[in-house]
Design a protein around this motif. Structure first.
Motif, PDB file in Angstrom:
ATOM      1  N   GLN A  96       9.025   0.300  10.028  1.00  0.00           N
ATOM      2  CA  GLN A  96       7.806   0.996  10.456  1.00  0.00           C
ATOM      3  C   GLN A  96       6.845  -0.067  10.961  1.00  0.00           C
ATOM      4  OE1 GLN A  96       5.666   2.635   7.155  1.00  0.00           O
ATOM      5  NE2 GLN A  96       4.170   3.661   8.428  1.00  0.00           N
ATOM      6  N   GLY A  97       6.305   0.122  12.160  1.00  0.00           N
ATOM      7  CA  GLY A  97       5.382  -0.868  12.691  1.00  0.00           C
ATOM      8  C   GLY A  97       4.757  -0.422  13.992  1.00  0.00           C
ATOM      9  N   ASP A  98       4.015  -1.324  14.585  1.00  0.00           N
ATOM     10  CA  ASP A  98       3.352  -1.040  15.843  1.00  0.00           C
ATOM     11  C   ASP A  98       4.379  -0.915  16.964  1.00  0.00           C
ATOM     12  OD1 ASP A  98       0.828  -1.162  14.664  1.00  0.00           O
ATOM     13  OD2 ASP A  98       0.686  -3.325  14.994  1.00  0.00           O
ATOM     14  N   CYS A 103       1.017  -1.952   7.510  1.00  0.00           N
ATOM     15  CA  CYS A 103       2.160  -2.059   8.418  1.00  0.00           C
ATOM     16  C   CYS A 103       2.234  -3.476   8.949  1.00  0.00           C
ATOM     17  CB  CYS A 103       2.019  -1.093   9.595  1.00  0.00           C
ATOM     18  SG  CYS A 103       2.600   0.544   9.191  1.00  0.00           S
ATOM     19  N   PRO A 104       3.378  -3.910   9.357  1.00  0.00           N
ATOM     20  CA  PRO A 104       4.648  -3.203   9.356  1.00  0.00           C
ATOM     21  C   PRO A 104       5.273  -3.179   7.967  1.00  0.00           C
ATOM     22  CG  PRO A 104       4.945  -5.365  10.293  1.00  0.00           C
ATOM     23  CD  PRO A 104       3.480  -5.224   9.987  1.00  0.00           C
ATOM     24  N   ASN A 105       6.258  -2.329   7.797  1.00  0.00           N
ATOM     25  CA  ASN A 105       7.018  -2.223   6.557  1.00  0.00           C
ATOM     26  C   ASN A 105       8.496  -2.125   6.864  1.00  0.00           C
ATOM     27  OD1 ASN A 105       5.359  -2.185   4.142  1.00  0.00           O
ATOM     28  ND2 ASN A 105       4.412  -0.382   5.021  1.00  0.00           N
ATOM     29  N   GLY A 165       0.813  -1.208   0.000  1.00  0.00           N
ATOM     30  CA  GLY A 165       0.000   0.000   0.000  1.00  0.00           C
ATOM     31  C   GLY A 165       0.843   1.252   0.000  1.00  0.00           C
ATOM     32  N   ASN A 166       0.368   2.265   0.723  1.00  0.00           N
ATOM     33  CA  ASN A 166       1.029   3.572   0.694  1.00  0.00           C
ATOM     34  C   ASN A 166       1.913   3.836   1.907  1.00  0.00           C
ATOM     35  OD1 ASN A 166      -0.753   4.040   2.752  1.00  0.00           O
ATOM     36  ND2 ASN A 166      -2.038   5.448   1.623  1.00  0.00           N
ATOM     37  N   GLY A 167       2.097   2.847   2.765  1.00  0.00           N
ATOM     38  CA  GLY A 167       2.957   3.025   3.925  1.00  0.00           C
ATOM     39  C   GLY A 167       2.286   3.685   5.105  1.00  0.00           C
ATOM     40  N   GLU A 168       0.983   3.805   5.071  1.00  0.00           N
ATOM     41  CA  GLU A 168       0.240   4.404   6.186  1.00  0.00           C
ATOM     42  C   GLU A 168      -0.311   3.291   7.064  1.00  0.00           C
ATOM     43  OE1 GLU A 168       0.134   7.601   6.849  1.00  0.00           O
ATOM     44  OE2 GLU A 168       1.199   8.147   5.031  1.00  0.00           O
ATOM     45  N   CYS A 169       0.135   3.238   8.309  1.00  0.00           N
ATOM     46  CA  CYS A 169      -0.294   2.165   9.207  1.00  0.00           C
ATOM     47  C   CYS A 169      -1.799   2.167   9.457  1.00  0.00           C
ATOM     48  CB  CYS A 169       0.448   2.265  10.533  1.00  0.00           C
ATOM     49  SG  CYS A 169       2.158   1.752  10.395  1.00  0.00           S
ATOM     50  N   ASN A 170      -2.408   3.325   9.421  1.00  0.00           N
ATOM     51  CA  ASN A 170      -3.851   3.366   9.683  1.00  0.00           C
ATOM     52  C   ASN A 170      -4.652   2.866   8.487  1.00  0.00           C
ATOM     53  OD1 ASN A 170      -3.400   5.511   7.983  1.00  0.00           O
ATOM     54  ND2 ASN A 170      -4.403   7.052   9.248  1.00  0.00           N
ATOM     55  N   ILE A 199       7.649  -6.791  14.577  1.00  0.00           N
ATOM     56  CA  ILE A 199       7.677  -7.168  13.171  1.00  0.00           C
ATOM     57  C   ILE A 199       7.438  -8.668  13.051  1.00  0.00           C
ATOM     58  CG2 ILE A 199       9.019  -7.113  11.040  1.00  0.00           C
ATOM     59  CD1 ILE A 199      10.906  -5.188  12.610  1.00  0.00           C
ATOM     60  N   PRO A 200       6.382  -9.080  12.366  1.00  0.00           N
ATOM     61  CA  PRO A 200       6.170 -10.507  12.159  1.00  0.00           C
ATOM     62  C   PRO A 200       7.305 -11.120  11.327  1.00  0.00           C
ATOM     63  CG  PRO A 200       4.168  -9.293  11.700  1.00  0.00           C
ATOM     64  CD  PRO A 200       5.269  -8.284  11.857  1.00  0.00           C
ATOM     65  N   GLU A 201       7.624 -12.367  11.589  1.00  0.00           N
ATOM     66  CA  GLU A 201       8.688 -13.055  10.857  1.00  0.00           C
ATOM     67  C   GLU A 201       8.449 -13.005   9.349  1.00  0.00           C
ATOM     68  OE1 GLU A 201      10.343 -17.564  10.278  1.00  0.00           O
ATOM     69  OE2 GLU A 201       9.635 -17.004  12.269  1.00  0.00           O
ATOM     70  N   ALA A 202       7.212 -13.147   8.916  1.00  0.00           N
ATOM     71  CA  ALA A 202       6.899 -13.139   7.483  1.00  0.00           C
ATOM     72  C   ALA A 202       7.316 -11.824   6.818  1.00  0.00           C
ATOM     73  CB  ALA A 202       5.410 -13.391   7.268  1.00  0.00           C
ATOM     74  N   VAL A 203       7.219 -10.717   7.533  1.00  0.00           N
ATOM     75  CA  VAL A 203       7.608  -9.422   6.972  1.00  0.00           C
ATOM     76  C   VAL A 203       9.124  -9.368   6.798  1.00  0.00           C
ATOM     77  CG1 VAL A 203       7.635  -6.936   7.387  1.00  0.00           C
ATOM     78  CG2 VAL A 203       5.576  -8.246   7.847  1.00  0.00           C
ATOM     79  N   LEU A 204       9.862  -9.876   7.767  1.00  0.00           N
ATOM     80  CA  LEU A 204      11.321  -9.918   7.636  1.00  0.00           C
ATOM     81  C   LEU A 204      11.741 -10.833   6.489  1.00  0.00           C
ATOM     82  CD1 LEU A 204      12.532  -9.959  11.334  1.00  0.00           C
ATOM     83  CD2 LEU A 204      12.576  -8.067   9.715  1.00  0.00           C
TER      84      LEU A 204
END
Length: 68
Positions: free
Chosen positions: A36-38, A22-24, A13-18, A54-59
């Motif tokens: 970027q994350g919670d 996220c995370p990115n 998406g656009n990088g906006e957590c709301n 950061i979830p493992e899948a994102v890494l």
């Protein structure tokens, strides 16, 4: 540094957590990583530092994008 100066390694998406983007993980022009994350309250980091979850899948997605 503006977000436009970063290379996005994850997310679609656009990088906006709301907006559920996220995370990115991003890479800077100098090769460092920005996450970027919670915000996490697992412990109190030193002044000037912060914790994000950061979830493992994102890494794994970021590692694939980097070819690692």
């Amino acid at each position: 540094m503006a977000r436009e100066e970063l290379t996005r390694l994850t997310g679609t998406g656009n990088g906006e957590c709301n907006q559920n983007d996220c995370p990115n993980v991003y890479r800077t022009a100098s090769g460092s990583i920005i996450v970027q994350g919670d915000v996490s309250a697992a412990f109190q980091p030193p002044a000037g530092e912060g914790l994000v979850e950061i979830p493992e899948a994102v890494l794994r997605e970021a590692f694939r994008a980097l070819g690692w």
